[in-house]
Enzyme design. Sequence first.
Site, mmCIF file in Angstrom:
data_model
loop_
_atom_site.group_PDB
_atom_site.id
_atom_site.type_symbol
_atom_site.label_atom_id
_atom_site.label_comp_id
_atom_site.label_asym_id
_atom_site.label_seq_id
_atom_site.Cartn_x
_atom_site.Cartn_y
_atom_site.Cartn_z
ATOM 1 N N THR A 64 0.824 -1.213 0.000
ATOM 2 C CA THR A 64 0.000 0.000 0.000
ATOM 3 C C THR A 64 0.861 1.268 0.000
ATOM 4 O OG1 THR A 64 -1.701 -1.183 1.224
ATOM 5 C CG2 THR A 64 -1.825 1.222 1.265
ATOM 6 N N VAL A 65 1.749 1.384 0.981
ATOM 7 C CA VAL A 65 2.502 2.638 1.126
ATOM 8 C C VAL A 65 3.615 2.743 0.088
ATOM 9 C CG1 VAL A 65 3.710 4.141 2.746
ATOM 10 C CG2 VAL A 65 2.001 2.553 3.613
ATOM 11 N N GLY A 75 -6.936 -0.682 2.301
ATOM 12 C CA GLY A 75 -5.490 -0.599 2.581
ATOM 13 C C GLY A 75 -5.153 0.151 3.858
ATOM 14 N N LYS A 127 1.887 4.849 18.233
ATOM 15 C CA LYS A 127 1.988 6.237 17.777
ATOM 16 C C LYS A 127 2.045 7.195 18.972
ATOM 17 C CE LYS A 127 -0.450 5.079 13.534
ATOM 18 N NZ LYS A 127 -1.767 4.834 12.962
ATOM 19 N N ILE A 167 -0.781 13.577 8.044
ATOM 20 C CA ILE A 167 -0.729 14.779 8.912
ATOM 21 C C ILE A 167 0.723 15.011 9.356
ATOM 22 C CG2 ILE A 167 -1.549 15.840 11.046
ATOM 23 C CD1 ILE A 167 -3.949 14.029 11.014
HETATM 24 P P1 NAP Z 1 1.689 -4.036 2.786
HETATM 25 O O1 NAP Z 1 0.666 -3.471 1.875
HETATM 26 O O2 NAP Z 1 1.438 -5.338 3.437
HETATM 27 O O3 NAP Z 1 3.070 -4.130 1.944
HETATM 28 C C1 NAP Z 1 4.231 -4.714 2.459
HETATM 29 C C2 NAP Z 1 5.259 -4.814 1.358
HETATM 30 O O4 NAP Z 1 6.488 -5.261 1.925
HETATM 31 C C3 NAP Z 1 4.914 -5.819 0.248
HETATM 32 O O5 NAP Z 1 5.352 -5.338 -0.995
HETATM 33 C C4 NAP Z 1 5.725 -7.078 0.632
HETATM 34 O O6 NAP Z 1 6.141 -7.866 -0.463
HETATM 35 C C5 NAP Z 1 6.941 -6.444 1.279
HETATM 36 N N1 NAP Z 1 7.518 -7.303 2.318
HETATM 37 C C6 NAP Z 1 6.972 -7.633 3.512
HETATM 38 N N2 NAP Z 1 7.822 -8.432 4.211
HETATM 39 C C7 NAP Z 1 8.925 -8.593 3.434
HETATM 40 C C8 NAP Z 1 10.123 -9.299 3.592
HETATM 41 N N3 NAP Z 1 10.397 -9.996 4.690
HETATM 42 N N4 NAP Z 1 11.033 -9.244 2.581
HETATM 43 C C9 NAP Z 1 10.781 -8.542 1.456
HETATM 44 N N5 NAP Z 1 9.647 -7.827 1.249
HETATM 45 C C10 NAP Z 1 8.721 -7.871 2.235
HETATM 46 O O7 NAP Z 1 2.045 -3.018 3.951
HETATM 47 P P2 NAP Z 1 1.715 -1.446 4.019
HETATM 48 O O8 NAP Z 1 0.301 -1.246 4.387
HETATM 49 O O9 NAP Z 1 2.270 -0.768 2.834
HETATM 50 O O10 NAP Z 1 2.552 -1.015 5.342
HETATM 51 C C11 NAP Z 1 3.952 -0.919 5.292
HETATM 52 C C12 NAP Z 1 4.432 -0.206 6.571
HETATM 53 O O11 NAP Z 1 3.849 1.108 6.615
HETATM 54 C C13 NAP Z 1 4.032 -0.870 7.884
HETATM 55 O O12 NAP Z 1 5.050 -0.637 8.828
HETATM 56 C C14 NAP Z 1 2.777 -0.121 8.306
HETATM 57 O O13 NAP Z 1 2.569 -0.144 9.699
HETATM 58 C C15 NAP Z 1 3.143 1.265 7.848
HETATM 59 N N6 NAP Z 1 2.016 2.162 7.578
HETATM 60 C C16 NAP Z 1 0.984 1.755 6.802
HETATM 61 C C17 NAP Z 1 -0.039 2.641 6.518
HETATM 62 C C18 NAP Z 1 -1.204 2.267 5.642
HETATM 63 O O14 NAP Z 1 -2.108 3.078 5.470
HETATM 64 N N7 NAP Z 1 -1.231 1.065 5.076
HETATM 65 C C19 NAP Z 1 -0.004 3.943 7.032
HETATM 66 C C20 NAP Z 1 1.076 4.330 7.840
HETATM 67 C C21 NAP Z 1 2.079 3.432 8.099
HETATM 68 P P3 NAP Z 1 5.075 -8.606 -1.422
HETATM 69 O O15 NAP Z 1 4.448 -7.484 -2.232
HETATM 70 O O16 NAP Z 1 5.877 -9.529 -2.279
HETATM 71 O O17 NAP Z 1 4.099 -9.293 -0.534
HETATM 72 N N1 HSE Z 2 -3.237 0.799 10.281
HETATM 73 C C1 HSE Z 2 -2.929 2.156 10.492
HETATM 74 C C2 HSE Z 2 -4.220 2.930 10.696
HETATM 75 C C3 HSE Z 2 -2.194 2.719 9.305
HETATM 76 O O1 HSE Z 2 -5.290 2.393 10.389
HETATM 77 O O2 HSE Z 2 -4.170 4.057 11.177
HETATM 78 C C4 HSE Z 2 -1.725 4.139 9.516
HETATM 79 O O3 HSE Z 2 -0.736 4.198 10.496
#
Ligand code: NAP
Ligand code: HSE
Length: 438
Positions: free
Chosen positions: A19-20, A194, A212, A143
Site C-alpha cells: 500500500t505505502v 489498505g 503512535k 498529517i
Molecule cells: P503491505 O501493503 O502489506 O506491503 C508490504 C510490502 O512489503 C509488500 O510489498 C511485501 O512484499 C513487502 N515485504 C513484507 N515483508 C517482506 C520481507 N520480509 N522481505 C521482502 N519484502 C517484504 O504493507 P503497508 O500497508 O504498505 O505497510 C507498510 C508499513 O507502513 C508498515 O510498517 C505499516 O505499519 C506502515 N504504515 C501503513 C499505513 C497504511 O495506510 N497502510 C499507514 C502508515 C504506516 P510482497 O508485495 O511480495 O508481498
Molecule cells: N493501520 C494504520 C491505521 C495505518 O489504520 O491508522 C496508519 O498508520
Amino acid sequence: MQDKNNSDPLVVGLAGFGTVGKGFARILEENQAEIFRRAGREIRIKKVLVRDVTRARTQALPPGASFCADMDELAHDRDIDVLIELIGGIEQAERIIRQALDAGKHVVTANKALLAEQGEELFALAARKKLFLGYEASVCGGIPVVQTLRESLAANRLTSILGILNGTCNYILSAMTTRNMPFAEALKEAQDLGYAEADPGLDIDGVDSAHKLALLIRLAWGVNYPFRKLPVSGIRDITPEDIMFAREFGYNIKLLGHAYMENDRIEAGVFPTLVPNSYLLARVGHSYNAVRMEGNAVGSLFMHGLGAGELPTGSAVAADLLEIARGGKANNRGYTSGALPAADILPPETASARHYFRLTVEDKPGVMRDVASIFADNDISIHQVLQKGQSRTVPLVFMTHKAKALDIQNAAKAIAGCAFASAAPVYYRVLPPPGGTD
Ligand code: NAP
Ligand code: HSE
C-alpha cells in the site's frame, strides 16, 4: 554513503511495494517536476524489495528500477543513498534498517511498531552516524505531526496531546455510527481500502494507536515512555447499543490516545472515549485522524487529515525524503541530548475521568439502590441515568462525574458479582463537555 554533490541524483532503495510503497512511488513519479523544483535534484528509485518477485503487480515498477528479494542487496548497493523501509513488522525491518545505517545510508520508515518498541537503539545509531532516520509517515499518515512537534512547536512546553491516531478504528466507528454497519463488515472495508495493518488486531486492540502515542510523547517531552507501560484498550467490544446510548447523551465514541503533563508527570493511554458532539474530534470521520495539542506559548492547535492509505502516507514518506535530498542536518528526535530520560509516569489506576457505564440488569426493585450504593462505596458520583426497554433484563446506563480508574474497575467488578447483573458492565471514559471539569 559516498559523499555526493547536493545536485547529484539521490538514489533510493525501496523496501516494500505494498500500500505505502506503491503510493510513495506513484507520488514520486506523478509529482516529479514539483519535487525536483523543491529538492534541487533528481530522486531515483533503483531497487524495490518484495517477498515475491514473480507475482503480477497492479502497479508498474518506477522507471529504471528493478525488483529484488534479497534484503541484504539494498544495504550493500553502494549506489543507494537512502533506504525507505515499508515492509512492516519488527525483526526483518529492524535488520534492514540497522544494515542501512551501518552502511552509512539515510533511512525513512513508516514503521511505528518498530520505532515505539526498539526506536531508541536505532535513533542512537543514526545519531552516531549523523544520518537521517525519518518517520513522519509512522504517525497519522498524511498529517505532518512529527514535523510540527519536532520543529514548529519546539519552543513550547506542551501540556497535552489528544487524538484519533488510527484510521482503521475511526473508519469502523464512523461506519457503525453513520451507516449502522456491523463491526466485521466495516473492518473488512477498511482492510480492502489498505488502511489496516497486516495483523488488524494491532488496529482494533488499540496497539497501533499506542505505538503512535509513544512516539508523540517522545517528541513532545523528550522522554521515553515505554510503549508496553501504556494502558490500552481497543474497540472490539463496542456495540451498536453503546453507540446509540452515547448519541442520546450527546456524544460520539472515538478511540483516543491522550497524554497530559501534570506536575511533571505524564498521564497517558489509549481508550474508547465518549467525545461531546460539539468537539471537532467528535466529527472526525472515515479514516481521518486528528491531533489536538496544547502548548504554553502557542495555545491550542488542531491538525486533521487522512491517517492511513497509500497516497497520504506516501506523501509523508516523500516529505522526509525531500528533507534528506536538501542536505540539511538530521534532527531525528528533536532533542540534542544522547539517551533520553525515562518518563515520570502517573500510575494509570490513579488517573481520573468521567465514565459511561452500561449495565445489563434484571428490571426489579432494589437494583438501582444496590448499584448506587456500590458507586458510593467506590467514591463514584452519578451524573445522569438512563433505562430503556421493557423486558426481564434491561440496559441501565450511567454517566458518572470524574472518578479514579481503580475505583471504576472495582465498582465494575462488584456489580458483575451481583445476582441482578446478567452481563459484565461495559464502561468507557468520557471527555468533559466544554466548560465541564469534574
Ligand atoms: P503491505 O501493503 O502489506 O506491503 C508490504 C510490502 O512489503 C509488500 O510489498 C511485501 O512484499 C513487502 N515485504 C513484507 N515483508 C517482506 C520481507 N520480509 N522481505 C521482502 N519484502 C517484504 O504493507 P503497508 O500497508 O504498505 O505497510 C507498510 C508499513 O507502513 C508498515 O510498517 C505499516 O505499519 C506502515 N504504515 C501503513 C499505513 C497504511 O495506510 N497502510 C499507514 C502508515 C504506516 P510482497 O508485495 O511480495 O508481498
Ligand atoms: N493501520 C494504520 C491505521 C495505518 O489504520 O491508522 C496508519 O498508520
